[in-house]
Every structure is written in structure tokens, then in C-alpha cells.
Design an enzyme around this catalytic site. Structure first.
Site, short mmCIF file in Angstrom:
data_model
loop_
_atom_site.label_atom_id
_atom_site.label_comp_id
_atom_site.label_asym_id
_atom_site.label_seq_id
_atom_site.Cartn_x
_atom_site.Cartn_y
_atom_site.Cartn_z
CE LYS A 56 5.03 3.22 2.07
NZ LYS A 56 5.25 2.23 0.91
N PRO A 108 0.84 -1.23 -0.10
CG PRO A 108 -0.08 -1.21 2.15
CD PRO A 108 0.59 -2.09 1.00
CD GLU A 109 2.74 3.04 -4.40
OE1 GLU A 109 3.08 4.34 -4.63
OE2 GLU A 109 3.09 2.23 -5.06
NE ARG A 168 9.98 -2.09 -5.88
CZ ARG A 168 9.40 -1.50 -4.86
NH1 ARG A 168 9.78 -1.10 -3.70
NH2 ARG A 168 7.86 -1.54 -4.71
#
Ligand SMILES: [Zn+2]
Length: 310
Positions: A72, A2-3, A300
Site C-alpha cells: 500500500k 484504501p487497500e 474489525r
């Protein structure tokens, strides 16, 4: 993972649903998920039964005043001089259930956003912490990978929490001006890194990860591989503008249900429909029809349109 928009979605929902509720009991099925005190919780920590018992006893009869967010990290503020900090890491989930919700779902949820994902009855083997409230409602914390944590700190210890001290500015904060962004880029210690890497660095700006860095750079027409030093001021203006626009749109759409992200009622976020490049490698660009490409960047994957992005 989740961002910012996904965490904000959960925070807004929990704040609405949990405000003024009092905890009756807490069950901790996996002691390694919880901690007490401001110290850092490592990904490779060991279970501590005594600390889990303390966690449970501290939360008893605590009333929830609000649920907030910094970067976050979720911050549950209690009526006593305590707060609970929660990081969802890769796969943490909160599901809230009251009588009405249980009547709708039968207690079963699709915990993975995949077409064939099974309906799971909660609590499941991935439910590690359960909060029971005095009005009969329940909050489940699920985490398949078990990297997430729930940590209790006293109000007077908050200033010692390392995560909170290290986060960069909130991208949607009023104080996050172009000048602040621009100055941070120009003063960044390494301009040899790619712009995507910079956007994803939580010390540069909070809450942007793989999904939104890809989307921001698509709209700003800048390739993720471009070195920070090569980016013109005019392009920086666009990137700054799209940071705000993309994140606001994603919050409005209740986040992107990629992997394990689901809302607190088990429904999915709708932002995926608006993705232009993230997760679309090999598909046609929605703007120009060119095939979206992907590139490996420090572990990434960055996706981009080789025609729209320079
Ligand atoms: Zn294109």
C-alpha cells in the site's frame, strides 16, 4: 482505509499525470506529515520543522520519472537519486489539478464519499502538502486523520526501509502461485487465527484489508471466522483464485469509494456496486436472499452470508 485496488488506482493515475513533470516548489502546512530518511514514521510522531525544510529543499527541481506501488506504499521515483514513499493510511488523498481540471471543477471537490458531503475548495484545512509543478499543475495531499506520511529516501537507502522489507508477496504478481500461497498457509505460525485475519495480515499477503477479505471469502464460500487449520485444501484453492479475481475486478472498477477514498480527479471508484457482503450487514444476500450477518473479529468487523458461506 484504501487497500491494494485503491492505491493502484491512484498510482496508475499519478504515473500517467505526473511523469516527466518537474517540481517547482513544495509547501508543507503540517510538518508532522513529512520525513526524510529510511526510519519508520510513527503514527504518534511530533512535527519536525527542520526535517520539513529539508524535505522541501530536496524536492526542488526534481523531475518525476515514475510513480509505482509496493503493497500500500506509493513510490515516487525522481530523476535525482531520490524517491518519495507515501502511505495514505486511513484518510490520505491525492488530488491533481491542471488548468483543464480546474476549469471543470472550479477547484472544488467532494472529499468524502457521502451524498451530503460538501464541495470543498482546495487547498483546504486538510491539505497538508502541496506540490507545484513548473507547467502550472498542482498536486494536493489531503489527510483528515493525519496518519499518512510522505518520506524522502535516497536510492541507496531504499533497502533499509522497514515497511518495504516486511511486506508479504504481491497478490497479483506473476510469482504469487498457488503453491506459494498454500505453503505460506501451511507454515503460518498460528493456525488458530481466523482466515479473514490471515488474509488481512500484510506479512502474509500485501494490500488486502477489511473490504476485500470479506469479498474474497464470500466468493470462496468460506466464513471469515473459520480457523485457518479447519480450511480444506479445496477451499484454499478457491480462496487463492478469488484473491486474484476480486482484486483485479476492483482495480478495473477503480476501487471502492468507502469513506475517504476518491480518485485523483475527485471522482469516485465504482467497486462498491459489486460488493456482496462488505458494508451490507442486515441487507439481503445478492445470491440467495438470506440476511447478511456481521461478526467482530479482533477489532474489525467481518460480514458474511450465513447460507452461502460455510
Ligand atoms: Zn447468500
Amino acid at each position: 482505509m484504501p487497500e491494494l485496488p485503491e492505491v493502484q488506482t491512484i498510482v496508475s493515475e499519478l504515473n500517467r499525470k505526473l511523469k516527466n513533470k518537474t517540481i517547482k516548489t513544495v509547501i508543507v502546512n503540517a510538518p508532522k506529515m513529512v520525513a526524510v530518511g529510511p526510519g519508520t514514521v510513527s503514527n504518534f510522531r511530533k512535527a519536525d520543522k527542520r526535517s520539513a525544510d529539508k524535505f522541501i529543499s530536496l524536492l526542488k527541481v526534481q523531475k518525476i520519472v515514475s510513480v509505482k506501488r509496493r503493497a500500500k506504499l506509493l513510490i515516487f521515483d525522481f530523476s535525482g537519486p531520490l524517491a518519495m514513499l507515501v502511505h495514505l493510511k486511513m484518510t490520505g488523498q491525492f488530488i491533481f489539478e491542471d488548468k483543464k481540471q480546474r476549469a471543470i471543477t472550479g477547484g472544488k471537490y467532494r472529499l468524502l464519499n457521502k451524498p451530503n458531503a460538501p464541495l470543498t475548495l482546495l487547498p483546504s484545512k486538510h491539505t497538508h502538502v502541496i506540490f507545484y509543478f513548473t507547467d502550472g499543475s498542482i498536486l494536493y495531499f489531503n489527510d483528515v486523520r493525519k496518519f499518512g506520511y510522505l518520506k524522502i529516501v535516497r536510492d541507496d537507502e531504499i533497502d533499509q526501509v522497514k515497511e518495504l522489507l516486511e511486506y508479504g508477496p504481491e497478490p497479483l504478481g506473476k510469482k504469487y502461485s498457488f503453491i506459494q500461497f498454500f505453503t505460506a498457509v501451511k507454515n503460518w505460525n498460528s493456525k488458530k487465527i481466523g482466515i479473514k485475519q490471515l488474509l488481512m495480515d500484510p506479512k502474509f499477503v500485501a494490500g488486502i484489508g477489511n473490504i476485500y477479505s470479506d469479498e474474497i471469502l464470500f466468493h470462496a464460500k468460506v466464513r471469515p471466522t473459520r480457523k485457518v487449520a479447519s480450511i480444506k485444501n479445496q477451499e484454499l484453492r478457491k480462496i487463492y483464485r478469488w484473491i486474484k479475481l476480486v482484486l483485479m475486478q476492483a482495480i478495473k472498477a477503480k476501487g471502492s469509494s468507502v469513506g475517504d477514498f476518491i480518485r485523483t480527479d475527485g471522482s469516485v471508484g465504482q467497486m462498491g456496486k459489486f460488493h456482496f457482503v462488505y458494508g451490507r450487514s442486515g441487507q439481503k444476500c445478492k445470491k440467495c436472499g438470506t440476511i447478511i450477518e456481521s461478526v467482530k473479529l479482533g477489532g474489525r468487523t467481518g460480514s458474511f452470508c450465513p447460507n452461502c458461506q460455510k
